[in-house]
Design an enzyme around this catalytic site. Structure first.
Site, PDB file in Angstrom:
ATOM      1  N   GLY A 294       2.434   2.634  -3.241  1.00  0.00           N
ATOM      2  CA  GLY A 294       1.644   3.518  -4.100  1.00  0.00           C
ATOM      3  C   GLY A 294       1.131   4.745  -3.376  1.00  0.00           C
ATOM      4  O   GLY A 294       0.851   5.769  -3.987  1.00  0.00           O
ATOM      5  N   HIS A 295       1.030   4.669  -2.060  1.00  0.00           N
ATOM      6  CA  HIS A 295       0.372   5.732  -1.279  1.00  0.00           C
ATOM      7  C   HIS A 295       1.327   6.202  -0.195  1.00  0.00           C
ATOM      8  O   HIS A 295       1.152   5.827   0.970  1.00  0.00           O
ATOM      9  CB  HIS A 295      -0.930   5.181  -0.687  1.00  0.00           C
ATOM     10  CG  HIS A 295      -1.830   6.224  -0.097  1.00  0.00           C
ATOM     11  ND1 HIS A 295      -1.639   6.791   1.137  1.00  0.00           N
ATOM     12  CD2 HIS A 295      -2.962   6.798  -0.581  1.00  0.00           C
ATOM     13  CE1 HIS A 295      -2.619   7.655   1.405  1.00  0.00           C
ATOM     14  NE2 HIS A 295      -3.432   7.674   0.386  1.00  0.00           N
ATOM     15  N   PHE A 296       2.426   6.964  -0.451  1.00  0.00           N
ATOM     16  CA  PHE A 296       2.839   7.443  -1.758  1.00  0.00           C
ATOM     17  C   PHE A 296       4.325   7.170  -1.884  1.00  0.00           C
ATOM     18  O   PHE A 296       5.016   7.164  -0.854  1.00  0.00           O
ATOM     19  CB  PHE A 296       2.609   8.957  -1.861  1.00  0.00           C
ATOM     20  CG  PHE A 296       1.162   9.369  -1.777  1.00  0.00           C
ATOM     21  CD1 PHE A 296       0.359   9.365  -2.926  1.00  0.00           C
ATOM     22  CD2 PHE A 296       0.593   9.749  -0.565  1.00  0.00           C
ATOM     23  CE1 PHE A 296      -0.969   9.765  -2.851  1.00  0.00           C
ATOM     24  CE2 PHE A 296      -0.734  10.140  -0.506  1.00  0.00           C
ATOM     25  CZ  PHE A 296      -1.523  10.142  -1.634  1.00  0.00           C
TER      26      PHE A 296
ATOM     27  N   LEU B 173       2.099   7.003   3.592  1.00  0.00           N
ATOM     28  CA  LEU B 173       1.072   7.610   4.442  1.00  0.00           C
ATOM     29  C   LEU B 173      -0.086   6.635   4.578  1.00  0.00           C
ATOM     30  O   LEU B 173      -0.547   6.069   3.595  1.00  0.00           O
ATOM     31  CB  LEU B 173       0.615   8.891   3.729  1.00  0.00           C
ATOM     32  CG  LEU B 173      -0.360   9.819   4.394  1.00  0.00           C
ATOM     33  CD1 LEU B 173       0.234  10.401   5.664  1.00  0.00           C
ATOM     34  CD2 LEU B 173      -0.714  10.949   3.409  1.00  0.00           C
TER      35      LEU B 173
ATOM     36  N   ILE C  99       0.835  -1.213   0.000  1.00  0.00           N
ATOM     37  CA  ILE C  99       0.000   0.000   0.000  1.00  0.00           C
ATOM     38  C   ILE C  99       0.863   1.254   0.000  1.00  0.00           C
ATOM     39  O   ILE C  99       0.596   2.210  -0.720  1.00  0.00           O
ATOM     40  CB  ILE C  99      -0.946  -0.026   1.219  1.00  0.00           C
ATOM     41  CG1 ILE C  99      -2.057  -1.056   0.976  1.00  0.00           C
ATOM     42  CG2 ILE C  99      -1.550   1.364   1.494  1.00  0.00           C
ATOM     43  CD1 ILE C  99      -2.921  -1.351   2.159  1.00  0.00           C
TER      44      ILE C  99
END
Lengths: 116, 156
Positions: free
Chosen positions: B37-39, B44, B34
């Site tokens: 990609g975030h981020f 976060l 996760i």
């Protein structure tokens, strides 16, 4: 004496007092529905069916039930009603036409008062 | 926390069924797909996963209060606020209280703190359904053991 006065007034205006109590429950419920679901208050009548006429879905009805539970100090038996409708023992009109819903609320409030 | 399995809660710290409150802990992992990609460059914790964490804390509270007889399913999220960021490695302390117990539904209020500071809060609505099958109930019982669900609250 206060007791005497109350008796007199009840005798004098029995219809008005009864009417006042009934419209009060309906007015409170209609206000809750209008505020919770953003439905214009003047479109809500005692003959409105909450689901069929006002388009309130089951999730929105939870917010209404919550507000009614809090305002009247009762617990609307939604599970029991749903079960009765699903089993064909009751119609949605009995619980979701507003004048009928208000009558159920009055019964629950009266039952609470009796058991207290 | 096992993010990929949506297992947000690590440990029940304090469950008070009489007061209808719970405190749980959840440590955000250092690494997860996760965060790739975030981020990239700024990992976060997604806001929706903070809401999910509050929902799961509320869920354990309800499983305790309703003695594992019903399964709470998230139905509505209200007034959700993400007041500060939550990062990999943070230890979240999540509090929830039962605001209303209706017929077939319940409402909670939940808060996430990190290091004592409020990071998110929300009011949540749940529908309470019978456990749909033995598999799900068994799964929840297994997780209950892992997070330290106090069994005495459901036994007579």
């Amino acid at each position: 004496m206060p007791t005497h006065r109350a008796t007199l007034e009840t005798r004098k205006y029995p219809q008005n007092i009864k009417g006042l109590v009934m419209s009060s429950t309906f007015d409170q419920v209609a206000t809750i529905i209008a505020e919770t679901c953003d439905i214009p208050r003047d479109t809500i009548t005692p003959d409105s069916h909450a689901i069929d006429d006002l388009g309130i879905d089951s999730l929105d009805f939870l917010d209404i039930a919550f507000a009614i539970d809090k305002q009247f100090g009762i617990k609307l038996p939604l599970e029991k009603w749903t079960q009765e409708v699903n089993d064909g023992k009751a119609t949605t009109e009995q619980y979701f036409v507003l004048k009928n819903l208000c009558a159920r609320i009055d019964e629950l409030v009266a039952a609470k008062g009796a058991s207290a | 926390m096992q993010l990929e399995y949506f297992h947000m809660i690590d440990r029940i710290v304090d469950l008070k069924v009489d007061e209808k409150t719970i405190v749980v802990e959840a440590r955000v992992p250092q690494e997860s797909t996760i965060f790739e990609g975030h981020f990239p460059g700024y990992p976060l914790m997604p806001g929706v996963l903070l809401i999910e964490s509050m929902a799961q804390a509320s869920g354990w509270l309800q499983l305790g209060v309703f003695k594992f007889e019903r399964m709470p399913i998230l139905a509505a999220v209200k007034e959700a606020k993400v007041r500060g960021s939550v990062f990999p490695g943070d230890l979240m302390s999540i509090e929830a209280s039962l605001a209303h117990e209706g017929s077939g539904y319940a409402m909670t209020e939940a808060k996430i703190r990190v290091g004592g500071k409020l990071r998110a809060n929300s009011a949540l609505t749940f529908t309470l359904i019978p456990f749909p099958n033995a598999d799900m109930r068994g799964h929840m019982a297994k997780i209950a053991e892992r997070v330290g669900f106090p069994q005495q609250v459901v036994s007579p």
